[in-house]
Design a protein around this motif. Structure first.
Motif, PDB file in Angstrom:
ATOM      1  N   GLY A  49       0.897  -1.166  -0.065  1.00  0.00           N
ATOM      2  CA  GLY A  49      -0.011   0.266   0.070  1.00  0.00           C
ATOM      3  C   GLY A  49       0.840   1.441   0.140  1.00  0.00           C
ATOM      4  N   LEU A  50       0.808   2.177  -1.071  1.00  0.00           N
ATOM      5  CA  LEU A  50       1.538   3.221  -1.116  1.00  0.00           C
ATOM      6  C   LEU A  50       0.689   4.468  -0.442  1.00  0.00           C
ATOM      7  CD1 LEU A  50       3.273   3.166  -4.663  1.00  0.00           C
ATOM      8  CD2 LEU A  50       3.751   1.989  -2.558  1.00  0.00           C
ATOM      9  N   ILE A  51       1.290   5.131   0.479  1.00  0.00           N
ATOM     10  CA  ILE A  51       0.681   6.370   1.136  1.00  0.00           C
ATOM     11  C   ILE A  51       1.210   7.596   0.347  1.00  0.00           C
ATOM     12  CG2 ILE A  51       0.650   4.979   3.447  1.00  0.00           C
ATOM     13  CD1 ILE A  51       2.798   6.900   4.298  1.00  0.00           C
ATOM     14  N   GLY A  52       0.728   8.669   0.779  1.00  0.00           N
ATOM     15  CA  GLY A  52       1.221   9.782  -0.042  1.00  0.00           C
ATOM     16  C   GLY A  52       2.435  10.184  -0.178  1.00  0.00           C
ATOM     17  N   ALA A  53       3.231   9.979   1.039  1.00  0.00           N
ATOM     18  CA  ALA A  53       4.667  10.096   1.048  1.00  0.00           C
ATOM     19  C   ALA A  53       5.348   9.400   0.050  1.00  0.00           C
ATOM     20  CB  ALA A  53       5.056  10.226   2.364  1.00  0.00           C
ATOM     21  N   SER A  54       4.922   8.198  -0.238  1.00  0.00           N
ATOM     22  CA  SER A  54       5.478   7.188  -1.328  1.00  0.00           C
ATOM     23  C   SER A  54       5.370   7.666  -2.522  1.00  0.00           C
ATOM     24  CB  SER A  54       4.987   5.825  -0.949  1.00  0.00           C
ATOM     25  OG  SER A  54       5.489   5.210   0.247  1.00  0.00           O
ATOM     26  N   LEU A  55       4.052   8.252  -2.791  1.00  0.00           N
ATOM     27  CA  LEU A  55       3.463   8.549  -4.164  1.00  0.00           C
ATOM     28  C   LEU A  55       4.195  10.030  -4.496  1.00  0.00           C
ATOM     29  CD1 LEU A  55      -0.206   7.791  -3.851  1.00  0.00           C
ATOM     30  CD2 LEU A  55       1.353   6.272  -5.267  1.00  0.00           C
ATOM     31  N   ALA A  56       4.647  10.922  -3.586  1.00  0.00           N
ATOM     32  CA  ALA A  56       5.368  11.978  -3.875  1.00  0.00           C
ATOM     33  C   ALA A  56       6.755  11.945  -4.243  1.00  0.00           C
ATOM     34  CB  ALA A  56       4.942  12.921  -2.672  1.00  0.00           C
ATOM     35  N   THR A  57       7.329  10.766  -3.601  1.00  0.00           N
ATOM     36  CA  THR A  57       8.777  10.573  -3.635  1.00  0.00           C
ATOM     37  C   THR A  57       9.056  10.009  -5.169  1.00  0.00           C
ATOM     38  OG1 THR A  57       9.162  10.124  -1.460  1.00  0.00           O
ATOM     39  CG2 THR A  57      10.771   9.354  -2.799  1.00  0.00           C
ATOM     40  N   MET A  95      -2.549   0.489  -4.536  1.00  0.00           N
ATOM     41  CA  MET A  95      -1.881  -0.733  -4.141  1.00  0.00           C
ATOM     42  C   MET A  95      -1.112  -1.092  -5.341  1.00  0.00           C
ATOM     43  SD  MET A  95      -3.402  -0.983  -1.218  1.00  0.00           S
ATOM     44  CE  MET A  95      -2.461  -2.476  -0.964  1.00  0.00           C
ATOM     45  N   VAL A  96       0.177  -1.778  -4.924  1.00  0.00           N
ATOM     46  CA  VAL A  96       1.018  -2.376  -5.924  1.00  0.00           C
ATOM     47  C   VAL A  96       1.558  -4.009  -5.583  1.00  0.00           C
ATOM     48  CG1 VAL A  96       1.998  -0.110  -6.721  1.00  0.00           C
ATOM     49  CG2 VAL A  96       3.117  -1.445  -4.622  1.00  0.00           C
ATOM     50  N   LEU A  97       1.754  -4.556  -6.446  1.00  0.00           N
ATOM     51  CA  LEU A  97       2.740  -5.770  -6.241  1.00  0.00           C
ATOM     52  C   LEU A  97       4.094  -5.368  -6.178  1.00  0.00           C
ATOM     53  CD1 LEU A  97       0.814  -8.430  -8.480  1.00  0.00           C
ATOM     54  CD2 LEU A  97       0.598  -7.948  -6.140  1.00  0.00           C
ATOM     55  N   ARG A  98       5.026  -5.691  -5.261  1.00  0.00           N
ATOM     56  CA  ARG A  98       6.308  -5.232  -4.947  1.00  0.00           C
ATOM     57  C   ARG A  98       7.075  -5.573  -6.192  1.00  0.00           C
ATOM     58  NH1 ARG A  98       8.963  -3.721  -0.514  1.00  0.00           N
ATOM     59  NH2 ARG A  98      10.735  -4.008  -1.783  1.00  0.00           N
ATOM     60  N   THR A 279       1.984   1.088  12.558  1.00  0.00           N
ATOM     61  CA  THR A 279       1.549   0.564  11.359  1.00  0.00           C
ATOM     62  C   THR A 279       2.522  -0.460  10.738  1.00  0.00           C
ATOM     63  OG1 THR A 279       2.204   1.995   9.945  1.00  0.00           O
ATOM     64  CG2 THR A 279       0.054   2.308  10.876  1.00  0.00           C
ATOM     65  N   ARG A 280       3.814  -0.460  11.181  1.00  0.00           N
ATOM     66  CA  ARG A 280       4.639  -0.947  10.522  1.00  0.00           C
ATOM     67  C   ARG A 280       5.048  -0.650   8.988  1.00  0.00           C
ATOM     68  NH1 ARG A 280       1.912  -3.039  14.721  1.00  0.00           N
ATOM     69  NH2 ARG A 280       3.063  -4.866  16.147  1.00  0.00           N
ATOM     70  N   GLU A 281       4.517   0.363   8.634  1.00  0.00           N
ATOM     71  CA  GLU A 281       4.760   0.918   7.233  1.00  0.00           C
ATOM     72  C   GLU A 281       6.100   1.461   6.994  1.00  0.00           C
ATOM     73  OE1 GLU A 281       5.056   3.284   3.771  1.00  0.00           O
ATOM     74  OE2 GLU A 281       5.229   4.298   5.819  1.00  0.00           O
ATOM     75  N   GLY A 282       6.662   0.707   5.993  1.00  0.00           N
ATOM     76  CA  GLY A 282       8.079   0.892   5.780  1.00  0.00           C
ATOM     77  C   GLY A 282       8.501   1.310   4.228  1.00  0.00           C
ATOM     78  N   ILE A 283       7.703   1.263   3.145  1.00  0.00           N
ATOM     79  CA  ILE A 283       7.926   1.824   1.931  1.00  0.00           C
ATOM     80  C   ILE A 283       8.421   3.088   1.610  1.00  0.00           C
ATOM     81  CG2 ILE A 283       7.288   1.947  -0.537  1.00  0.00           C
ATOM     82  CD1 ILE A 283       5.608  -0.459  -0.189  1.00  0.00           C
ATOM     83  N   SER A 284       7.441   3.998   2.341  1.00  0.00           N
ATOM     84  CA  SER A 284       7.789   5.508   2.517  1.00  0.00           C
ATOM     85  C   SER A 284       8.815   5.769   3.183  1.00  0.00           C
ATOM     86  CB  SER A 284       6.600   6.311   3.086  1.00  0.00           C
ATOM     87  OG  SER A 284       6.389   6.147   4.284  1.00  0.00           O
ATOM     88  N   PHE A 285       9.289   5.276   4.141  1.00  0.00           N
ATOM     89  CA  PHE A 285      10.597   5.506   4.996  1.00  0.00           C
ATOM     90  C   PHE A 285      11.948   4.897   4.195  1.00  0.00           C
ATOM     91  CE2 PHE A 285       7.479   5.884   8.247  1.00  0.00           C
ATOM     92  CZ  PHE A 285       8.347   6.622   9.282  1.00  0.00           C
ATOM     93  N   LEU A 363      -3.722  10.998   7.407  1.00  0.00           N
ATOM     94  CA  LEU A 363      -2.571  10.123   7.251  1.00  0.00           C
ATOM     95  C   LEU A 363      -2.239   9.537   6.123  1.00  0.00           C
ATOM     96  CD1 LEU A 363      -2.930   9.293  11.183  1.00  0.00           C
ATOM     97  CD2 LEU A 363      -1.128  10.473  10.250  1.00  0.00           C
ATOM     98  N   CYS A 364      -3.234   8.805   5.844  1.00  0.00           N
ATOM     99  CA  CYS A 364      -2.902   7.958   4.491  1.00  0.00           C
ATOM    100  C   CYS A 364      -2.715   8.725   3.227  1.00  0.00           C
ATOM    101  CB  CYS A 364      -4.399   7.244   4.233  1.00  0.00           C
ATOM    102  SG  CYS A 364      -4.613   5.891   5.127  1.00  0.00           S
ATOM    103  N   ARG A 365      -2.972  10.063   3.148  1.00  0.00           N
ATOM    104  CA  ARG A 365      -2.598  10.853   2.085  1.00  0.00           C
ATOM    105  C   ARG A 365      -1.449  11.743   2.408  1.00  0.00           C
ATOM    106  NH1 ARG A 365      -9.054  12.561   1.528  1.00  0.00           N
ATOM    107  NH2 ARG A 365      -9.601  10.927   0.008  1.00  0.00           N
ATOM    108  N   SER A 366      -0.614  11.383   3.671  1.00  0.00           N
ATOM    109  CA  SER A 366       0.149  12.204   4.219  1.00  0.00           C
ATOM    110  C   SER A 366      -0.008  13.590   4.086  1.00  0.00           C
ATOM    111  CB  SER A 366       1.710  11.862   3.076  1.00  0.00           C
ATOM    112  OG  SER A 366       1.883  10.350   3.369  1.00  0.00           O
ATOM    113  N   GLU A 367      -1.091  14.126   4.291  1.00  0.00           N
ATOM    114  CA  GLU A 367      -1.449  15.527   4.254  1.00  0.00           C
ATOM    115  C   GLU A 367      -1.190  16.225   5.854  1.00  0.00           C
ATOM    116  OE1 GLU A 367      -5.409  15.424   1.138  1.00  0.00           O
ATOM    117  OE2 GLU A 367      -5.681  15.341   3.442  1.00  0.00           O
TER     118      GLU A 367
END
Length: 403
Positions: A49-57, A95-98, A279-285, A363-367
């Motif tokens: 799942g890509l949040i806003g910060a991932s999409l912006a990067t 949503m993406v497949l890695r 959340t253990r979200e790691g892609i944006s980090f 939070l999801c949209r990283s606003e």
């Protein structure tokens, strides 16, 4: 091919962190190589799942190969008290497949001038004579002015840098192909289930013709976590479908004093234990820390025959950027996790309210950042009430280096 290669920047690991580092370094003019142990495209256990910060990067680099865009969230508390909230204005997640996402990034890296060496296993890292040296399983040595390690928390670069991890969780996941009627029921909607163990939760993420179903909980409760996943899949009516992937992984969150650098080696993404603790979200980090590392590495490499002080100042930009952007997020996530462990039911009820849903969407949209959300007076008061105290071990700034 020569047994010894020389580069400005070498990146160990070709996931989102490594590819972000490579793209950024190469765009800045550094001669850059990525050493990836596998071949693209390769499967990776990940919610995707890509949040806003991932999409912006990644927006300047690729068109995201999305499988679905999410507008609705169904939430349950250990299978009960179900509710659904929806917003059609803009997607909450993409949503993406890695394997597809990472492949798109590696093609962009190649276009940027990065040399990607696949099937290149790094066995050891050394430093000598003004260079970092990656020693490969096939006998080659890859030398660089700066090495960026992004090969995971159990990889050679984390060990070399002396990374230390505190919070360790076990994630289990299955990728389930589903027929069209099931696919349509889940299109554009995710499920979050607050689980039966402290700090645990489960998820269903739709990806076109398949569902990613997973759970995560603290390490040390493996059998309970496996039982949670089994019950979760059965409760969803998905037990009759044969998974195409059934995998598990450990997520490791850094200790506050864990170094991000050792001499000419910096570590990013999972290798540095950079992820959001709740959340253990790691892609944006991974993407953001990789981009920070690539920019600092290119700047340090560009000092050429300059002094070691100039080199150090350039490379120290990485820790400064991580401290400025990512560490406050991790502190806030730790507070949220602490409160969630104590009162998951209150979190569930809060999400059902209009203010709670608005904060979740932002939070999801990283606003709004996790740190920004946790610092709002109403949220701060609720966290204090729920027992979401900051963990002193998480309050320090990221270590600059171990030289």
């Amino acid at each position: 091919m020569s047994k010894r290669e020389e580069w400005d920047v070498a990146v160990v690991g070709g996931g989102p962190a490594g590819l972000a580092a490579a793209i950024t370094a190469a765009t800045a003019g550094a001669r850059t190589v990525v050493l990836e142990r596998s071949s693209y495209p390769r499967y990776k256990t990940c919610g995707g799942g890509l949040i806003g910060a991932s999409l912006a990067t990644v927006a300047p680099w690729i068109t995201v190969p999305e499988r679905d865009e999410i507008h609705a969230v169904t939430a349950t508390h250990d299978g009960g008290r179900e509710f659904t909230r929806r917003d059609d204005a803009r997607p909450l997640l993409r949503m993406v497949l890695r394997d597809e996402f990472d492949d798109a990034l590696q093609r962009r890296a190649t276009e940027a001038g990065v040399t990607i060496q696949q099937d290149s296993m790094v066995r050891a890292i050394d430093q000598a004579d003004g260079a970092a040296v990656a020693r490969l399983a096939d006998g080659r040595e890859v030398c660089a002015r700066v090495l960026v390690g992004t090969d995971g928390s159990s990889g050679v670069s984390a060990r070399h840098a002396g990374a230390r991890f505190e919070q360790v969780d076990l994630g289990l996941e299955v990728e389930v192909p589903v027929p069209d009627p099931v696919r349509e029921r889940w299109r554009g909607r995710v499920l979050l289930d607050w689980g039966p163990m402290p700090g645990s939760y489960g998820w269903v993420f739709p990806k076109s013709d398949r569902l990613t179903v997973g759970v995560i909980a603290a390490r040390g409760r493996g059998e309970e976590t496996r039982a949670y996943l089994r019950r979760f899949v059965e409760r969803l009516g998905l037990a009759s479908y044969q998974p195409v992937h059934d995998s598990g992984h450990l997520t490791r969150c850094r200790a506050a004093d864990s170094p991000l650098r050792r001499g000419r080696v910096v570590i990013a993404g999972d290798a540095a234990g950079l992820l959001e603790p709740w959340t253990r979200e790691g892609i944006s980090f991974a993407l953001r820390s990789g981009a920070f590392a690539g920019a600092a590495a290119a700047a340090a490499a560009a000092t050429g025959t300059g002094t070691e002080a100039e080199f150090d100042r350039a490379l120290d930009r990485y820790a400064a950027d991580v401290n400025r952007v990512l560490i406050p997020e991790m502190r806030a996530g730790r507070r949220l996790l602490s409160a969630f462990i104590r009162h998951p039911g209150l979190f569930h009820r809060a999400l059902a309210t209009p203010p709670g849903w608005r904060v979740f969407m932002r939070l999801c949209r990283s606003e709004v950042s996790f740190a920004g959300a946790a610092d709002r007076p109403a949220v701060r008061a609720l966290l204090a009430m729920f027992g979401g105290k900051s963990d002193p071990a998480q309050l320090g700034a990221a270590g600059r280096s171990s030289r």
